[in-house]
Design a protein around this motif. Sequence first.
Motif, PDB file in Angstrom:
ATOM      1  N   ARG A  34      37.800  47.214  34.629  1.00 45.35           N
ATOM      2  CA  ARG A  34      38.340  47.051  35.752  1.00 45.35           C
ATOM      3  C   ARG A  34      37.516  45.428  36.450  1.00 45.35           C
ATOM      4  O   ARG A  34      38.305  44.888  37.286  1.00 45.35           O
ATOM      5  CB  ARG A  34      37.613  48.145  36.769  1.00 45.35           C
ATOM      6  N   LYS A  35      36.590  45.080  35.801  1.00 43.54           N
ATOM      7  CA  LYS A  35      36.066  43.742  36.235  1.00 43.54           C
ATOM      8  C   LYS A  35      36.942  42.757  35.887  1.00 43.54           C
ATOM      9  O   LYS A  35      36.938  41.735  36.753  1.00 43.54           O
ATOM     10  CB  LYS A  35      34.470  43.763  35.681  1.00 43.54           C
ATOM     11  N   LEU A  36      37.300  42.750  34.730  1.00 38.48           N
ATOM     12  CA  LEU A  36      38.124  41.594  34.214  1.00 38.48           C
ATOM     13  C   LEU A  36      39.330  41.691  34.972  1.00 38.48           C
ATOM     14  O   LEU A  36      40.160  40.600  35.219  1.00 38.48           O
ATOM     15  CB  LEU A  36      38.490  41.868  32.769  1.00 38.48           C
ATOM     16  N   GLU A  37      40.057  42.892  35.324  1.00 38.25           N
ATOM     17  CA  GLU A  37      41.197  43.023  35.863  1.00 38.25           C
ATOM     18  C   GLU A  37      41.080  42.337  37.367  1.00 38.25           C
ATOM     19  O   GLU A  37      42.101  41.557  37.783  1.00 38.25           O
ATOM     20  CB  GLU A  37      41.765  44.258  36.041  1.00 38.25           C
ATOM     21  N   LEU A  38      40.072  42.577  38.081  1.00 31.54           N
ATOM     22  CA  LEU A  38      39.779  42.167  39.341  1.00 31.54           C
ATOM     23  C   LEU A  38      39.687  40.621  39.225  1.00 31.54           C
ATOM     24  O   LEU A  38      39.875  39.952  40.381  1.00 31.54           O
ATOM     25  CB  LEU A  38      38.619  42.870  40.170  1.00 31.54           C
ATOM     26  N   MET A  39      38.860  40.276  38.179  1.00 32.38           N
ATOM     27  CA  MET A  39      38.761  38.697  38.181  1.00 32.38           C
ATOM     28  C   MET A  39      40.139  38.120  38.168  1.00 32.38           C
ATOM     29  O   MET A  39      40.222  37.025  38.688  1.00 32.38           O
ATOM     30  CB  MET A  39      37.955  38.548  36.903  1.00 32.38           C
ATOM     31  N   MET A  40      41.009  38.505  37.352  1.00 31.41           N
ATOM     32  CA  MET A  40      42.195  37.909  37.306  1.00 31.41           C
ATOM     33  C   MET A  40      42.962  37.890  38.442  1.00 31.41           C
ATOM     34  O   MET A  40      43.889  37.033  38.912  1.00 31.41           O
ATOM     35  CB  MET A  40      43.116  38.591  36.184  1.00 31.41           C
ATOM     36  N   GLU A  41      43.018  39.192  39.125  1.00 27.37           N
ATOM     37  CA  GLU A  41      43.730  39.284  40.439  1.00 27.37           C
ATOM     38  C   GLU A  41      43.225  38.313  41.485  1.00 27.37           C
ATOM     39  O   GLU A  41      44.048  37.949  42.569  1.00 27.37           O
ATOM     40  CB  GLU A  41      43.638  40.778  41.030  1.00 27.37           C
ATOM     41  N   GLU A  42      41.742  38.132  41.258  1.00 25.99           N
ATOM     42  CA  GLU A  42      41.146  36.955  42.619  1.00 25.99           C
ATOM     43  C   GLU A  42      41.560  35.686  42.079  1.00 25.99           C
ATOM     44  O   GLU A  42      41.876  34.917  42.945  1.00 25.99           O
ATOM     45  CB  GLU A  42      39.811  37.067  42.386  1.00 25.99           C
ATOM     46  N   HIS A  43      41.881  35.226  40.950  1.00 22.94           N
ATOM     47  CA  HIS A  43      42.026  33.748  40.387  1.00 22.94           C
ATOM     48  C   HIS A  43      43.601  33.516  40.363  1.00 22.94           C
ATOM     49  O   HIS A  43      43.874  32.151  40.938  1.00 22.94           O
ATOM     50  CB  HIS A  43      41.533  33.645  39.163  1.00 22.94           C
ATOM     51  N   ILE A  44      44.260  34.173  40.296  1.00 25.07           N
ATOM     52  CA  ILE A  44      45.981  33.948  40.021  1.00 25.07           C
ATOM     53  C   ILE A  44      46.424  33.235  41.148  1.00 25.07           C
ATOM     54  O   ILE A  44      47.194  32.347  41.395  1.00 25.07           O
ATOM     55  CB  ILE A  44      46.547  35.255  39.388  1.00 25.07           C
TER      56      ILE A  44
END
Length: 544
Positions: free
Chosen positions: A250-260
């Motif tokens: 989930r950490k990687l998913e959240l990082m993508m949702e934050e940066h996009i």
Amino acid sequence: MSKLLLFINTIKYLKWEQIYFRLVRKFIKPKVSEIYQGGKPQSSEAWIHQTLYNDKINNQMEASFLNHSKKLDLPADWNNEIYSKLWVYNLHYFEDLLSESALKKKEIHLQLLNHWVDDNPIGFGNGWEPYPTSLRIVNIIKAWLGGLELSEKFFRSVFTQASFLSNDLERHLLGNHYFVNLKALLFAGVIFENTRWKNIAENGLLTEISEQILDDGANFELSPMYHSMMIIDMLDMLNLIKAYPNKISRKLELMMEEHIPKMLSFMDAMAHPDGGTSFFNDSVNGIAPSKKTIESYAQKLGFKIIHHDSCENQIINNDHSGYICSSIAGNKLIFDASAVGPNYISGHAHADTLSFEFSIGLQRVFVNSGISEYGLSSMRYDQRKTRAHNTVEVDRKDSSQVWSSFRVANRAKIISRHFKKTSDCENVLQAAHNGYKSLFGGCVHSRKLILKEDSLVVSDTLEGAYREAISRFYFHPDLSVTLESNILRIRGSKFILISDLNDRLASVVDTFWYPEFGVKIPNKALQLNFRGSKLDMVFTWTYS
């Protein structure tokens, strides 16, 4: 400067990791380290399929890349670099699997895939280099998720390519190459349920996303074109994670949702009012998917698209990348008050510090020259030089020492940077760099841009010693450019721009604009010679 000194001033910026892996690659060759167990991977109905590209290969097996077309002659063309190595790379990418007519060309695509598997033995030729391998793995998997039926032969091949790639990561280069390596391993690791590949990808991406995407959303190589390509990478990976829940942390998913969202905002800020990309560093049309396509993909994944209204009086300060964007009354100014890029990877950098691009309404006025090739050539060198951009060249030197195809030695540094709105409905952007300064003298270049509803002032100052300096302004080829009785007239479709050049050493010269690879369009440029330490230019326009 001697070649040895250029080399020393280039290599000193590298990470030790890059030097180490350059040595490793000389002595340890990649290999396939996993055995395909057979069985068809599980597709996901949750995958959101997106068409990304114009057609690149037609039903007659005619391929068109980088504006060069030819009837394919396979297997010879897999390694035929008659046009360029990049042309061959594009053949190996298989981007046509995601083209507008892909659904109508399934048989052609399967035929091409079959040729590739039969004609490209493991580790041999351009197709097995890590960058094209990474793009091809992802494009094949995405096409399969979008409905292209693949036989076990093709799954075995993709698996083998991923295993080989996992031992051939471009850690000697890093940057966008290493990023797409990790993306390919993430896709292959999820689809083939390979824990080692997933771990390599996830651990690498958690580090690289934080480093390669700046806090203002920009890709750290500071190329609008590569920024757009990285948004696609991020959207693809998030799409995969959502299509296969609980496979990746989930950490990687959240990082993508934050940066996009920040990346989408930066893309919009750096775009002209016509929707097209601006030409800073290695950036042109026709390589990355269009802004409209990228935004459509993002919306399908649940992101809200927010546009900056160029009709508003605003300044957008991208303080981490350095670019400053300003708009008034539908006119837009994009100012490069940026570093050349990350110190250890500046291959896509140009000597374009303090250059700018400008549009009046939907029509571009001042444009940087763009690029047309990546080969080791005088044209590639010239297109990266200061004199190919809307900025000041001093003593026939470059603000940053670009050389070879992808090298930079000493680099210009931004030493001051300011912006403000005034009460007179004008936006002021300012910056200075020390690229022409040295231990033995030289000068600092400062530039102030003042944008109003009907005028643009470009004020340049050189502080220090110099012999000669030239300021250049490149005009979009659609404009009519004349210089008569010291009056410069630029006629667009809906405006006339005028500048009084009395008391100026000015000339209009013929030059070229390179808006796409393989494209060369005649245009005009204004050249002005400095007479002292300061040069002010005033451009005013009326609407017709």
